[in-house]
Design a protein around this motif. Sequence first.
Motif, short mmCIF file in Angstrom:
data_model
loop_
_atom_site.label_atom_id
_atom_site.label_comp_id
_atom_site.label_asym_id
_atom_site.label_seq_id
_atom_site.Cartn_x
_atom_site.Cartn_y
_atom_site.Cartn_z
N VAL A 170 42.54 18.32 28.82
CA VAL A 170 43.17 19.21 30.10
C VAL A 170 44.32 18.73 30.30
CG1 VAL A 170 42.35 19.17 32.38
CG2 VAL A 170 40.60 18.89 30.66
N LEU A 171 45.13 19.52 30.58
CA LEU A 171 46.50 19.47 30.86
C LEU A 171 47.01 19.90 32.06
CD1 LEU A 171 47.94 20.82 27.47
CD2 LEU A 171 47.43 18.19 27.93
N PRO A 172 47.86 19.20 32.86
CA PRO A 172 48.53 19.68 34.29
C PRO A 172 49.34 21.02 33.85
CG PRO A 172 48.98 17.39 33.90
CD PRO A 172 48.58 17.71 32.46
N ALA A 173 48.96 22.04 34.80
CA ALA A 173 49.32 23.31 34.46
C ALA A 173 51.13 23.24 34.56
CB ALA A 173 49.15 24.16 35.86
N SER A 174 51.63 22.09 35.02
CA SER A 174 53.16 21.97 34.97
C SER A 174 53.71 21.53 33.70
CB SER A 174 53.63 21.03 36.13
OG SER A 174 52.83 19.81 36.24
N LEU A 175 52.99 21.11 32.96
CA LEU A 175 53.40 20.65 31.60
C LEU A 175 53.66 21.73 30.68
CD1 LEU A 175 53.68 17.67 30.11
CD2 LEU A 175 51.34 17.90 29.34
N ASP A 176 54.80 21.51 30.08
CA ASP A 176 55.17 22.59 29.16
C ASP A 176 56.14 22.13 28.07
OD1 ASP A 176 57.54 22.42 30.49
OD2 ASP A 176 57.30 24.50 31.61
N GLY A 177 56.50 23.05 27.12
CA GLY A 177 57.65 22.69 26.31
C GLY A 177 57.37 21.62 25.46
N ASN A 178 58.54 20.68 25.09
CA ASN A 178 58.28 19.57 24.29
C ASN A 178 57.51 18.67 24.67
OD1 ASN A 178 59.18 18.36 21.60
ND2 ASN A 178 60.21 16.94 23.00
N ASP A 179 57.22 18.45 26.11
CA ASP A 179 56.51 17.19 26.54
C ASP A 179 54.96 17.67 26.35
OD1 ASP A 179 58.46 16.03 27.50
OD2 ASP A 179 58.15 16.67 29.78
N ARG A 180 54.57 18.95 26.43
CA ARG A 180 53.16 19.30 26.06
C ARG A 180 52.88 19.20 24.74
NH1 ARG A 180 51.02 25.25 27.24
NH2 ARG A 180 51.03 24.46 29.52
N GLU A 181 53.63 19.19 23.88
CA GLU A 181 53.44 18.86 22.38
C GLU A 181 53.33 17.12 22.08
OE1 GLU A 181 53.15 21.00 19.85
OE2 GLU A 181 53.37 22.53 21.64
N ARG A 248 59.53 7.77 27.72
CA ARG A 248 60.06 8.41 28.97
C ARG A 248 58.89 9.41 29.50
NH1 ARG A 248 60.81 13.54 29.92
NH2 ARG A 248 60.59 14.17 27.80
N LEU A 249 58.36 10.18 28.62
CA LEU A 249 57.20 11.00 29.03
C LEU A 249 56.09 10.05 29.44
CD1 LEU A 249 55.81 13.74 28.97
CD2 LEU A 249 54.96 13.60 26.77
N LEU A 250 55.63 8.98 28.97
CA LEU A 250 54.51 8.20 29.30
C LEU A 250 54.85 7.55 30.85
CD1 LEU A 250 52.12 6.47 28.85
CD2 LEU A 250 53.38 4.59 28.09
N LEU A 251 56.26 7.21 31.27
CA LEU A 251 56.40 7.02 32.60
C LEU A 251 56.18 8.06 33.66
CD1 LEU A 251 59.61 5.22 32.27
CD2 LEU A 251 57.87 4.23 33.29
N ARG A 252 56.36 9.32 33.28
CA ARG A 252 55.80 10.51 34.02
C ARG A 252 54.39 10.61 34.54
NH1 ARG A 252 56.85 16.92 32.19
NH2 ARG A 252 55.79 18.03 33.93
N PHE A 253 53.83 10.06 33.52
CA PHE A 253 52.10 10.24 34.05
C PHE A 253 51.57 8.97 33.96
CE2 PHE A 253 53.26 14.13 31.45
CZ PHE A 253 52.88 14.98 32.53
N ALA A 254 52.29 7.78 34.59
CA ALA A 254 51.85 6.56 34.65
C ALA A 254 50.85 6.43 35.98
CB ALA A 254 52.91 5.55 35.05
#
Length: 306
Positions: A170-181, A248-254
Amino acid sequence: MPMLHEMFYWVLSMSIVATLTGGIVWGIRAVKCLPRRAAVMLWVIPFARMALPFGINSPFGVMTLLSRVTTNTVTVFQPAEQVALSMTNCIMAADTYFPITYKVNRLETVFTVAAAVWLVGTAGLLVWIAVVYRAARREADTATHLKDNIYVSDGCSSPYVYGILRPKIVLPASLDGNDREWVLLHEQTHIRRGDNVWRLLAVMLTAAHWFNPFSWLFLKRCLADMETACDEQVLAQSGEDRAKEYARLLLRFAQPKPNLSSAFGGAPVKERIGHILSYKTLTRLSVVVSAVLVIVSAFVLLTNAG
């Protein structure tokens, strides 16, 4: 319930042994050069001690050393002279064991009352686990299907994996692009490793040993190591040169996810980022040494006095 006090007698003994082995595992996993993928495997040892009342005897285990000072071994089945299945008795408050007759008659009352409290506490926690798991399912069921086992949700603040037999990402709807990968790689690694199964088993075993504060510490440390082990696997696939991008991505979803799912940001973030930024690709020698350490530790800590 005439057998209830006997059940708790052995559960308490198992919990004491699990505390001993878990303390040793905690010390081993603290070695900085030990990969978290090996460290998380070591946590199987204390949780196995919480789950299994029986063990194979060995003269080379930690329990053999301990039996010289305290504890004794109760043989349950011995098919050969050098092979025996036994239970470790850490309490030593009984004269006989099948059924248990206590050295002091009052102890039967004490263990009967304690067993009733233990049973009520365990049942309450299992109900809580079911409620939390059901709440996570409702959130996952309202998510929009994207493709395969991947779903997106407007109400999801942090990516996570839900489910045992048919796990959903399950992913947040706002997540896209390279972050989603990046996130998909992390969550798919959890699924391949079977982390949701191991997570649920660890939580249920901790619920059964709720009276032991060390079991909760072991659970917390095990789940944190599970996340860092997954981080290692992601970097092993993507390359250590991309570690800063991943951190960096991990900090976003801490944000910890308050359910039994494997959440992308659901472990101590400072520790994980430090581990990510210092990650180095494992050499063949380090893989072999780690595997030998896990195998030897399992043999030494899972066998009973022989």
